[in-house]
Design a protein around this motif. Structure first.
Motif, PDB file in Angstrom:
ATOM      1  N   SER A 114       0.855  -1.194   0.000  1.00  0.00           N
ATOM      2  CA  SER A 114       0.000   0.000   0.000  1.00  0.00           C
ATOM      3  C   SER A 114       0.884   1.235   0.000  1.00  0.00           C
ATOM      4  N   VAL A 115       1.887   1.226   0.878  1.00  0.00           N
ATOM      5  CA  VAL A 115       2.794   2.378   0.948  1.00  0.00           C
ATOM      6  C   VAL A 115       3.463   2.587  -0.406  1.00  0.00           C
ATOM      7  N   VAL A 116       3.943   1.501  -0.994  1.00  0.00           N
ATOM      8  CA  VAL A 116       4.577   1.641  -2.307  1.00  0.00           C
ATOM      9  C   VAL A 116       3.599   2.266  -3.300  1.00  0.00           C
ATOM     10  N   SER A 117       2.345   1.828  -3.230  1.00  0.00           N
ATOM     11  CA  SER A 117       1.372   2.376  -4.188  1.00  0.00           C
ATOM     12  C   SER A 117       1.124   3.849  -3.891  1.00  0.00           C
ATOM     13  N   TRP A 118       1.248   4.238  -2.627  1.00  0.00           N
ATOM     14  CA  TRP A 118       1.018   5.646  -2.277  1.00  0.00           C
ATOM     15  C   TRP A 118       2.117   6.544  -2.826  1.00  0.00           C
ATOM     16  N   ASP A 119       3.295   5.986  -3.095  1.00  0.00           N
ATOM     17  CA  ASP A 119       4.299   6.792  -3.789  1.00  0.00           C
ATOM     18  C   ASP A 119       3.651   7.471  -4.982  1.00  0.00           C
ATOM     19  N   PHE A 120       2.726   6.773  -5.580  1.00  0.00           N
ATOM     20  CA  PHE A 120       2.068   7.303  -6.773  1.00  0.00           C
ATOM     21  C   PHE A 120       0.725   7.925  -6.415  1.00  0.00           C
ATOM     22  N   ALA A 121      -0.033   7.223  -5.572  1.00  0.00           N
ATOM     23  CA  ALA A 121      -1.415   7.664  -5.339  1.00  0.00           C
ATOM     24  C   ALA A 121      -1.478   9.031  -4.660  1.00  0.00           C
ATOM     25  N   VAL A 122      -0.499   9.368  -3.813  1.00  0.00           N
ATOM     26  CA  VAL A 122      -0.586  10.671  -3.136  1.00  0.00           C
ATOM     27  C   VAL A 122      -0.077  11.792  -4.031  1.00  0.00           C
ATOM     28  N   ALA A 123       0.552  11.435  -5.156  1.00  0.00           N
ATOM     29  CA  ALA A 123       0.969  12.477  -6.098  1.00  0.00           C
ATOM     30  C   ALA A 123      -0.247  12.941  -6.888  1.00  0.00           C
ATOM     31  N   ILE A 124      -0.105  14.131  -7.509  1.00  0.00           N
ATOM     32  CA  ILE A 124      -1.272  14.646  -8.242  1.00  0.00           C
ATOM     33  C   ILE A 124      -1.228  14.250  -9.710  1.00  0.00           C
ATOM     34  N   VAL A 125      -0.278  13.403 -10.060  1.00  0.00           N
ATOM     35  CA  VAL A 125      -0.113  13.040 -11.464  1.00  0.00           C
ATOM     36  C   VAL A 125      -1.349  12.283 -11.951  1.00  0.00           C
ATOM     37  N   PRO A 126      -1.953  12.745 -13.035  1.00  0.00           N
ATOM     38  CA  PRO A 126      -3.091  11.995 -13.565  1.00  0.00           C
ATOM     39  C   PRO A 126      -2.652  10.586 -13.955  1.00  0.00           C
ATOM     40  N   GLY A 127      -3.427   9.577 -13.538  1.00  0.00           N
ATOM     41  CA  GLY A 127      -3.018   8.195 -13.798  1.00  0.00           C
ATOM     42  C   GLY A 127      -2.343   7.586 -12.576  1.00  0.00           C
ATOM     43  N   TRP A 128      -1.915   8.439 -11.638  1.00  0.00           N
ATOM     44  CA  TRP A 128      -1.373   7.969 -10.360  1.00  0.00           C
ATOM     45  C   TRP A 128      -2.382   8.236  -9.246  1.00  0.00           C
ATOM     46  N   HIS A 129      -2.962   9.429  -9.335  1.00  0.00           N
ATOM     47  CA  HIS A 129      -3.743   9.946  -8.214  1.00  0.00           C
ATOM     48  C   HIS A 129      -5.085   9.229  -8.162  1.00  0.00           C
ATOM     49  N   SER A 130      -5.107   8.030  -7.531  1.00  0.00           N
ATOM     50  CA  SER A 130      -6.333   7.244  -7.532  1.00  0.00           C
ATOM     51  C   SER A 130      -6.453   6.474  -6.228  1.00  0.00           C
ATOM     52  N   THR A 131      -7.667   6.439  -5.690  1.00  0.00           N
ATOM     53  CA  THR A 131      -7.858   5.815  -4.379  1.00  0.00           C
ATOM     54  C   THR A 131      -7.749   4.297  -4.430  1.00  0.00           C
ATOM     55  N   ILE A 132      -7.882   3.713  -5.610  1.00  0.00           N
ATOM     56  CA  ILE A 132      -7.877   2.238  -5.640  1.00  0.00           C
ATOM     57  C   ILE A 132      -6.465   1.679  -5.633  1.00  0.00           C
ATOM     58  N   PHE A 133      -5.470   2.575  -5.610  1.00  0.00           N
ATOM     59  CA  PHE A 133      -4.120   2.079  -5.838  1.00  0.00           C
ATOM     60  C   PHE A 133      -3.667   1.044  -4.816  1.00  0.00           C
ATOM     61  N   ALA A 134      -3.967   1.273  -3.532  1.00  0.00           N
ATOM     62  CA  ALA A 134      -3.432   0.344  -2.521  1.00  0.00           C
ATOM     63  C   ALA A 134      -3.906  -1.092  -2.776  1.00  0.00           C
ATOM     64  N   PRO A 135      -5.203  -1.354  -2.753  1.00  0.00           N
ATOM     65  CA  PRO A 135      -5.625  -2.740  -3.026  1.00  0.00           C
ATOM     66  C   PRO A 135      -5.173  -3.237  -4.393  1.00  0.00           C
ATOM     67  N   TYR A 136      -5.228  -2.343  -5.354  1.00  0.00           N
ATOM     68  CA  TYR A 136      -4.828  -2.658  -6.721  1.00  0.00           C
ATOM     69  C   TYR A 136      -3.371  -3.143  -6.735  1.00  0.00           C
ATOM     70  N   PHE A 137      -2.505  -2.415  -6.061  1.00  0.00           N
ATOM     71  CA  PHE A 137      -1.088  -2.779  -6.082  1.00  0.00           C
ATOM     72  C   PHE A 137      -0.834  -4.029  -5.249  1.00  0.00           C
ATOM     73  N   VAL A 138      -1.526  -4.165  -4.109  1.00  0.00           N
ATOM     74  CA  VAL A 138      -1.302  -5.356  -3.285  1.00  0.00           C
ATOM     75  C   VAL A 138      -1.684  -6.594  -4.088  1.00  0.00           C
ATOM     76  N   ALA A 139      -2.839  -6.527  -4.734  1.00  0.00           N
ATOM     77  CA  ALA A 139      -3.265  -7.664  -5.554  1.00  0.00           C
ATOM     78  C   ALA A 139      -2.217  -7.955  -6.626  1.00  0.00           C
ATOM     79  N   GLY A 140      -1.792  -6.881  -7.278  1.00  0.00           N
ATOM     80  CA  GLY A 140      -0.788  -7.055  -8.333  1.00  0.00           C
ATOM     81  C   GLY A 140       0.478  -7.683  -7.788  1.00  0.00           C
ATOM     82  N   ALA A 141       0.867  -7.250  -6.582  1.00  0.00           N
ATOM     83  CA  ALA A 141       2.088  -7.781  -5.982  1.00  0.00           C
ATOM     84  C   ALA A 141       1.957  -9.281  -5.766  1.00  0.00           C
TER      85      ALA A 141
END
Lengths: 454, 998, 166
Positions: free
Chosen positions: A231-258
């Motif tokens: 989750s933390v790794v995904s927040w490297d991206f999710a907390v940024a404002i970059v479009p395509g990064w800034h998304s609330t689903i990132f944590a579960p999304y990345f954990v599943a991917g991991a």
């Protein structure tokens, strides 16, 4: 000799066989040294490439304004992801009493430790001034200037650091009784080393009692940890404002991917390993099939996440997000995007066919595809989004340079190097646990997981 | 209360006096470190010297900022009538001509092998004397000639006297871009052989026939600020008061509201038909209209009859006529380089007639203030000189700056004529095409190293002070003349001044002080001149009346030589390189060209339609062939052209051995006709049609602005009216009435409370309606902040370092009607110093944070280079050091000691010139007062000719930023991200109605 | 320390013998097994392992240290405002606190295992047979010198295949 018969006969034979087989796996052959040599050469080349980068500056990479993160961060995320399935198998499945994981848990734990060791290198490799990496650690200094705990990169330091420490301890604690086995079967200096390493393990009831308790709690701690780390790794991206990064689903999304990528890596490692080390009786098709089933599940979760992302972009009517995802679907990043869909969403579906998921060849091939696919996924997310940020006038295209490719390759060699050392010097099968499950099998036929063999 | 600058400037005087001898090179041992420190050089404190910019003939007043005895930056001299404290991009970059690594390091002689070899100054003088003495002995006359840049005052008198002593009066002033046609026209129309003074600031409506007055036409800085005055006073409901007629949409053109793409050669017809329409509608002023020759002259040019050839609708012509006359005074500017062909004089006449009919004479068009440009030798005269050179009449030729071999039509054969002169002496300080033909090179000082005076127009005499010791072993030409004269016994008696500086002072004493009405002692006069930067007095307005021009206004079909299917070739002066004199200044190459956004190359501009016909793509190398020559250059597709035209910038490339000059596409001058214009004797800039053939080779051009529009995924952004960056700056009257639509107040949106700025809150307002996109600010930023130049290759890899970029947002031009809406916005983008800066919280080591004065601080020493801040910056204004960038000697002498240079692996960006903020606060503290508005001016704002950039303290309610921040036109880029930038933009006013109602 | 070690070839005999021994009232017993067997160590040492308390203590310390570290360090240099966030912005700090909770918890757990599982054992000199790590089980009955005879004979009856006394 199969374990089926063993249930009628006495266990002694099997117990001895376990020791014998596992110990036999520890005799090095020429192939082993060849592989080791290759790894060392590739690592050396990677080190040279990196020193070139340190001397010249990051201009030797393909990175450019505005794509400031590329292959290095992609590879970092990739390896952290790999680590996760190890913990999943050794800790989470342990808590769920999925006894079948016993045979492969040791290899999985080892994979975790080495994967984190590999991942940990990349944040340093990618720095503009890597010689100052320690400035990211909170240590008292004369300027009373500490680190910025608001920065996701510091969260990374803590998350990955913790993850490495905990999984290393978990790995070692589980290893202690088996080290005792090695001790009792070796002589001379090896014996001395192993007796120290095994902490003079005797196998008394009380030792076992505290051992089991500690192991249980470590597993209980590792489980939330593994979720938090990615989750933390995904927040490297999710907390940024970059479009395509800034998304609330990132944590579960990345954990599943991991988990997904990690399970694939488990197959990639175990299928050759069990063949070379003749551990087919322990790491059975049944195990591989179970892993394949888990892969189906995680693959479906990942695919769902992809769809959700696209839906967000479309439904939000946020033109910037839409731009990013269009550039992935039909723009400059389309080839990579569709490669990733093929590898991560379509290929795993083949595992729905029992025949295919019990065919080691297919398993191995698809596991490789998934590895490729997951690296590509992170690449598309990271550089693909940066290349299409808000400031349209600054858009650019990024492709890694030879330096980045060689360092990526070296990271695989580095990982393989440690794994090779591991399978030759430590029992790849958790001896005690296997014996335990044999014992259970003998005593309550309800838990005949490990015995379904063909 | 004496302001610090004045103080320093006065201090500067004694300093210059101290440096004076140094400039003659006699005692160059008084260099830092000082044994006996000169009182005017306080380490750490800059000293300013007034001088005059000599990068182009405009002659803007200049302040040279020196630190520890070296010039680190130049700025405009606020007390000087020309420029009024502003400089253009070329002026800003002139320090790089001073420290240019390719300058001649000392005198050189051409040896037997034909190569140049360095020699000592004494040898050089001997050589010169040995060539001059024979001439004197045989009492030859007119054997010596001087061709060089414009000179006035003491320098001119010296050279004339010196030539006279050698029995010659062949002194020709040469400039690449001259205005013979306009001069000739004003002589015909008003009996004054001089360039009219235009007063844009008073015009209500402006019509330009291809005159690029914001770039290179006459005096661009002066015109730019005047243009801004004219624009700022226009009504916001009908803001379109500038129409540009021409066959290429130049930077000036894209600052117009409307562009009328003209078929080359039809300018005169159009001008006359407008005049016709003025009479038609009875809008003309009586004095002009009543002249009996006027109506007969204009009769044949009814809008209906010209519509065919010009392609301009009747309605458009009538509208133009109406707008010219409805709100007097208006102004019609005539014939830029692009319109200088056979018809140049008729065009200028027609334009003057327009001004006469609209009643602009004496208001926006004035006579009686001759410009120095009036004294330029025409191309014809230079051809005559060449003729004499060919006829062996010239024994010794002096070339003083300028590069005629490069800038004259190649087929005029000037180079050959040069080779025919036995002894050619060049005073150029930089190797160029001309010095390649010189026998002796006596490199002159850079103007920042030497004394001088320059009078760009009557009433404005500028003093030029040496601001530092010479960088190389060069000598001021004037001193060379004096010292050689003293070595020739015939002359020695007549040249008594030991140094030029002495002569300069006596000249000013005689020609200016003594002519003043009231008596001022020298001790007061001279310091005043030095602190003020010269002596300035208003010139009386001269009454002129319109003569009968009919017999001179013969409109003929313009003949272009060259292949029928070919395109008319348009050469235009490069906005950054003028005629190529500063082609070796790296900043100018690294800063994107304002119309094309290209860097580091020369190119030929082709209309996309033409490109389609010829199957040409961006970057294809084509061969251009005219009857006079051919060259190859890479293609750039540009839709701001008339389809019959291809255009090429002059001066971006040179074949001379200069490390920064492009080698692609030299030299366009070999394409055009060597024939001078019959009536004015000027160069026929528009004279040929060129054939275009694809060579098959490719030379990809580097653009620093990604053309997002070409990407499929971009379609979406483009159709988003609010989000798309270029659409975001539109303003319609409806929005003017509802400013809160753009209010910065988000209030409860924020999760955290806003943070405090107890003392100051630095902020910037950029008026997009004022910004012309000239990029002077970018150059000033490079100079002030030691921004590294990375070169063409790294620019191609997106590793440019510019802290301030001017984005060009120009929609593809729609050509449905004859009048095109120039939908262009120049958007200066720099660090927005956001209050909720996305870059700050992601830095793990606090290398960037928000300081109490509202700055987004970047601490280089602390940066480890994670580059996360750049990823998270929506404005993409952060720059990363991919290498440790260095500059070749002696360019490093220019580096600003107040700003650290950065090394590899470190992130950097705009600091709002924090060092200047500090300086401003220190000054206030020294003078024991609060920091007031205007105490702090960043480099970019300082030099902006239109004052589009305003900087100040938001906490100070009376500061200009505080007032402008609430302006109805205000908005923030990407406001929806709630980053709360400290930079506020004011939207551009654009017409909401089509040009013609009917 | 004196006592008798019985070596068993299979688990059933060991369990029988162990229960028998406990009925005989011999307190100082220890068993050896090649794998963890809850049944066995429940018999020999009933009740839960104290390691759990170490874990709890560790996690709590971790949580507190995490918050303390982040907040205290933020206050060390109060000028460092980033992104318009206040000095003490809890959401990010909680991430650190969480990770430290896990880290300290894990360290404490291992500490606990090392103490009770390893260190404590060093104070008891137990016999060992290398087959315990393979397939044999063992039962150690600690007793005084004079009891040895009696215990030994009992062990021989108990189904052990070998026995040692010390």
């Amino acid at each position: 000799m199969s374990l089926q018969e063993s249930t009628q006969a006495t266990q002694r034979g099997n117990f001895q066989k376990v020791n014998r087989d596992v110990l036999r796996a520890l005799q090095p052959g020429p192939l082993y040294f060849a592989l080791l040599g290759v790894c060392l050469i590739v690592i050396a080349f990677g080190v040279w490439a990196w020193s070139h980068q340190v001397l010249e500056g990051l201009a030797v990479t393909g990175l450019r304004h505005p794509v400031m993160w590329g292959a290095y961060i992609t590879t970092f995320v990739f390896w952290v992801g790999i680590a996760h399935s190890g913990t999943l198998i050794s800790a989470i499945l342990f808590l769920f009493r999925a006894r079948w994981r016993a045979a492969i848990s040791r290899a999985a734990e080892a994979m975790t430790v080495f994967a984190v060791m590999t991942a940990g290198l990349f944040p340093i490799i990618h720095l503009g001034r890597p010689w100052l990496f320690y400035w990211l650690l909170p240590y008292p200094n004369e300027r009373t200037l500490w680190v910025n705990f608001r920065s996701p990169l510091i969260w990374d330091v803590f998350a990955v650091g913790t993850y490495f420490t905990v999984s290393a301890m978990f790995f070692y604690v589980g290893l202690v009784p088996d080290l005792a086995v090695l001790r009792d079967n070796s002589t001379g200096w090896k014996r001395r080393i192993f007796s120290v390493a095994s902490l003079g393990w005797l196998g008394t009831g009380r030792e076992w009692k505290h051992f089991s308790s500690a192991y249980l709690f470590l597993a209980a701690l590792a489980t939330p940890l593994v979720v938090s780390v990615h989750s933390v790794v995904s927040w490297d991206f999710a907390v940024a404002i970059v479009p395509g990064w800034h998304s609330t689903i990132f944590a579960p999304y990345f954990v599943a991917g991991a988990i997904f990528s990690g399970l694939a890596m488990v197959l990639t490692l175990l299928i050759p390993a069990r063949a070379i080390l003749n551990l087919k009786d322990y790491i059975t098709l049944h195990h591989l099939e179970n892993v394949a089933k888990l892969i189906i599940v995680s693959s479906l979760i990942v695919s769902y996440a992809y769809l959700t992302e696209l839906f967000f972009a479309w439904y939000s009517e946020n033109p910037f997000a839409q731009t990013v995802f269009l550039s992935r679907a039909v723009g400059d990043f389309a080839p990579l995007f569709w490669l990733m869909v093929l590898c991560n969403c379509l290929a795993p579906l083949l595992f729905f066919f029992r025949k295919l998921r019990r065919n080691t060849g297919v398993l191995f091939a698809i596991s490789l595809l998934i590895n490729v696919g997951m690296w590509t996924e992170r690449f598309v997310i990271i550089s693909g989004s940066l290349a299409r940020e808000y400031a349209r006038t600054s858009w650019d295209i990024y492709s890694p340079s030879w330096v980045e490719w060689s360092i990526l390759l070296a990271s695989f060699a580095w990982f393989a190097f440690w794994f090779l050392l591991f399978i030759r010097h430590l029992p790849a099968i958790p001896i005690a646990e296997v014996k335990e499950s044999m014992h259970r099998a003998a005593h309550d036929p309800s838990s005949l997981h490990t015995e379904q063999q063909t | 209360m004496i302001k610090r600058r004045d103080f320093l400037k006065t201090v500067g005087i004694s300093g210059s006096a101290a440096l004076l001898d140094a400039c003659t090179g006699e005692n160059s041992e008084t260099l830092v470190p000082y044994l006996v420190p000169p009182e005017d050089i306080v380490p750490g404190v800059p000293a300013y010297y007034t001088t005059s910019c000599r990068e182009c003939p405009a002659g803007c007043g200049m302040l040279a900022k020196t630190r520890e005895g070296r010039v680190i930056k130049v700025e405009g001299n606020p007390r000087h009538p020309i420029g009024r404290g502003k400089l253009c991009i070329r002026g800003q970059a002139s320090v790089q001509s001073l420290y240019n690594p390719d300058r001649f390091q000392g005198p050189q002689r051409r040896n037997e092998q034909g190569g140049l070899e360095p020699i000592e100054w004494d040898q050089a003088k001997e050589l010169l004397v040995s060539r001059l003495n024979p001439l004197l002995s045989e009492g030859a006359s007119q054997k010596v000639a001087w061709l060089g840049r414009l000179m006035t005052g003491s320098m001119e008198s010296l050279v004339r006297q010196w030539l006279g002593a050698l029995g010659s009066d062949r002194l020709l002033f040469y400039e690449t871009f001259q205005y013979e046609a306009l001069r000739r026209a004003s002589e015909i129309a008003f009996g004054r052989l001089e360039l009219p003074q235009y007063h844009l600031e008073e015009a209500q409506f402006l019509l330009s026939f291809g005159a690029d007055f914001l770039e290179t036409w006459r005096s661009n800085v002066e015109f730019t600020s005047a243009f801004q005055q004219m624009r700022s006073s226009r009504p916001s409901n009908a803001p379109d008061n500038f129409v540009y007629l021409g066959n290429r949409l130049s930077l000036t053109g894209s600052n117009a509201d409307w562009w009328i793409p003209l078929r080359p050669g039809t300018e005169v017809q159009l001008a006359l038909s407008i005049a016709h329409s003025i009479l038609d509608q009875g809008l003309a002023v009586e004095t002009a209209a009543s002249q009996e020759w006027v109506r007969p002259l204009l009769a044949p040019y009814s809008p209906q009859s010209t519509q065919e050839s010009t392609g301009v609708e009747v309605s458009t012509v009538r509208e133009l006529a109406r707008r010219l006359c409805e709100k007097p005074p208006s102004l019609a500017l005539g014939g830029g380089i692009s319109a200088t062909g056979e018809q140049a004089v008729p065009l200028e006449l027609a334009v003057l007639l327009l001004n006469a009919l609209a009643g602009n004479i004496g208001k926006t068009v004035r006579f009686g203030t001759p410009s120095v440009l009036d004294r330029l030798a025409s191309y014809q005269e230079i051809l005559d000189l060449a003729q004499e050179m060919n006829e062996d009449k010239i024994q010794v030729l002096f070339l003083h700056h300028g590069d005629p071999v490069f800038t004259l039509p190649t087929s005029s054969g000037f180079a050959q004529a040069l080779d025919n002169v036995p002894f050619v002496v060049s005073f150029s300080s930089l190797p160029d095409e001309t010095t390649a033909h010189a026998d002796l090179i006596l490199p002159d000082h850079h103007f920042l190293e030497s004394w001088g005076d320059y009078s760009p127009r009557s009433g404005v005499s500028t003093i030029q002070q040496p601001a530092m010791q010479p960088v190389f072993d060069t000598k001021a030409t004037a001193d060379v003349l004096l010292s050689t004269a003293q070595e020739m016994e015939e002359l020695a008696a007549r040249f008594t001044d030991s140094t030029y500086a002495e002569r300069l002072r006596s000249h000013w004493d005689a020609t200016i002080r003594k002519t003043l009405d009231e008596e001022i002692p020298w001790e007061e006069f001279w310091p005043d001149v030095l602190t003020r930067g010269g002596h300035f007095q208003e010139q009386p307005l001269l009454e002129v009346d319109l003569h009968n021009i009919s017999e001179h206004l013969q409109v003929t079909e313009e003949t272009l030589v060259g292949p029928e299917e070919g395109k008319s070739l348009l050469l235009y002066p490069s906005p950054y390189f003028f005629d190529g004199r500063n082609v070796n200044n790296p900043w100018l190459h690294e800063i994107p060209d304002p119309t094309t956004q290209l860097v580091w190359d020369s190119w030929v501009e082709v209309h996309p339609e033409t490109a389609r016909e010829l199957a040409l793509a961006e970057g294809d190398v084509v061969e251009l062939t005219s009857p006079y020559g051919s060259l190859t250059a890479p293609v750039h597709l540009y839709d701001g052209l008339h389809q019959d035209v291809i255009a090429m910038p002059l001066g971006r490339a040179k074949s001379a051995d200069l490390r920064y000059a492009s080698k692609e596409g030299v030299n366009p001058m070999q394409l055009i006709s060597p024939e001078p214009a019959a009536d004015s004797g000027s160069v026929l800039w528009r004279s040929v049609r060129v054939g275009i053939t694809k060579t098959g080779a490719r030379h990809p051009l580097v653009s620093l602005q990604s053309e997002g529009a070409e990407r499929p995924e971009d379609a979406l952004v483009a159709i988003q009216p609010v989000e798309a960056p270029d659409a975001a700056q539109r303003i319609r009257p409806s929005e003017l009435e509802a400013p809160e639509a753009h209010s910065q107040e988000h209030g409860p949106v924020d999760y955290y409370p806003p943070h405090e700025h107890p003392d100051h809150q630095w902020s910037m307002v950029i008026d997009l309606d004022a910004c012309t996109g000239c990029n002077a600010c970018a150059a000033a930023c490079y100079a002030e902040n030691n921004v590294p130049v990375v070169g063409r290759e790294l620019c191609g890899h997106g590793r440019e370092m510019s802290w301030l970029r001017i984005e060009r947002h120009q929609k593809p031009l729609i050509r449905e009607t004859d009048v095109v809406f120039t939908d262009r916005i120049s958007l200066p983008v720099l660090c927005q110093h956001c209050h909720n800066a996305p870059c700050e919280p992601v830095c793990p080591v606090f290398a960037t944070y928000h300081n109490p004065e509202g700055l987004n601080a970047q601490v280089y020493a602390r940066c480890v280079g994670t580059r996360y801040c750049s990823n998270n910056c929506p404005y993409k204004v952060r720059r990363f050091n991919w290498h440790t960038f260095t500059v070749p000697e002696p360019l490093q002498l220019q580096l600003n000691p107040d700003v650290t240079t950065r090394t590899a692996g470190v992130m950097e960006k705009c600091t709002f010139c924090v060092q200047r903020i500090q300086e401003g606060k220190n000054r206030a503290r020294c003078e024991d007062r609060e920091v007031g508005d205007g105490d702090v001016t960043p480099a970019c704002a300082q030099t902006c000719p239109t004052d589009a950039i305003v900087f100040g303290d938001l906490n100070d309610p009376v500061s200009r930023v505080s007032q402008l921040a609430g302006h109805p036109r205000n908005y923030h880029i990407l406001e929806q991200l709630n980053t709360r930038p400290a930079v506020t933009y004011l939207k551009k006013l654009v017409p909401e109605k089509p040009f013609t109602e009917e | 320390m004196n006592g008798v070690l019985g070596i068993f070839e299979n688990r059933e005999n060991l369990v029988r013998a162990l229960k028998d021994a406990q009925t005989k009232g011999w307190k100082q017993l220890e068993i050896f097994s090649p794998y963890p067997d809850e049944e066995l160590f429940e018999l020999i040492d009933p009740g839960k392992s104290p390691v759990r308390w170490m874990t709890l203590a560790g996690t709590l310390t971790g949580a507190i240290c995490g918050l303390a570290l982040t907040i205290w360090t933020a206050l060390q240099w109060p000028l460092l405002i980033t992104g318009g966030k206040p000095l003490i912005s809890l959401p990010p700090f909680l991430v650190i606190a969480f990770e430290l909770t896990i880290l300290f918890g894990a360290l404490a757990t291992v500490g606990g295992f090392l103490y009770w599982g390893v260190v404590r054992r060093f104070f008891r000199s137990l016999p060992y047979d290398s087959r315990f790590s393979q397939d044999h089980f063992g039962l150690w009955i600690e007793c005084s010198k004079d009891e040895i005879k009696q215990v030994l004979s009992w062990v021989q009856e108990s189904g052990a295949t070998e026995w040692k006394e010390q």
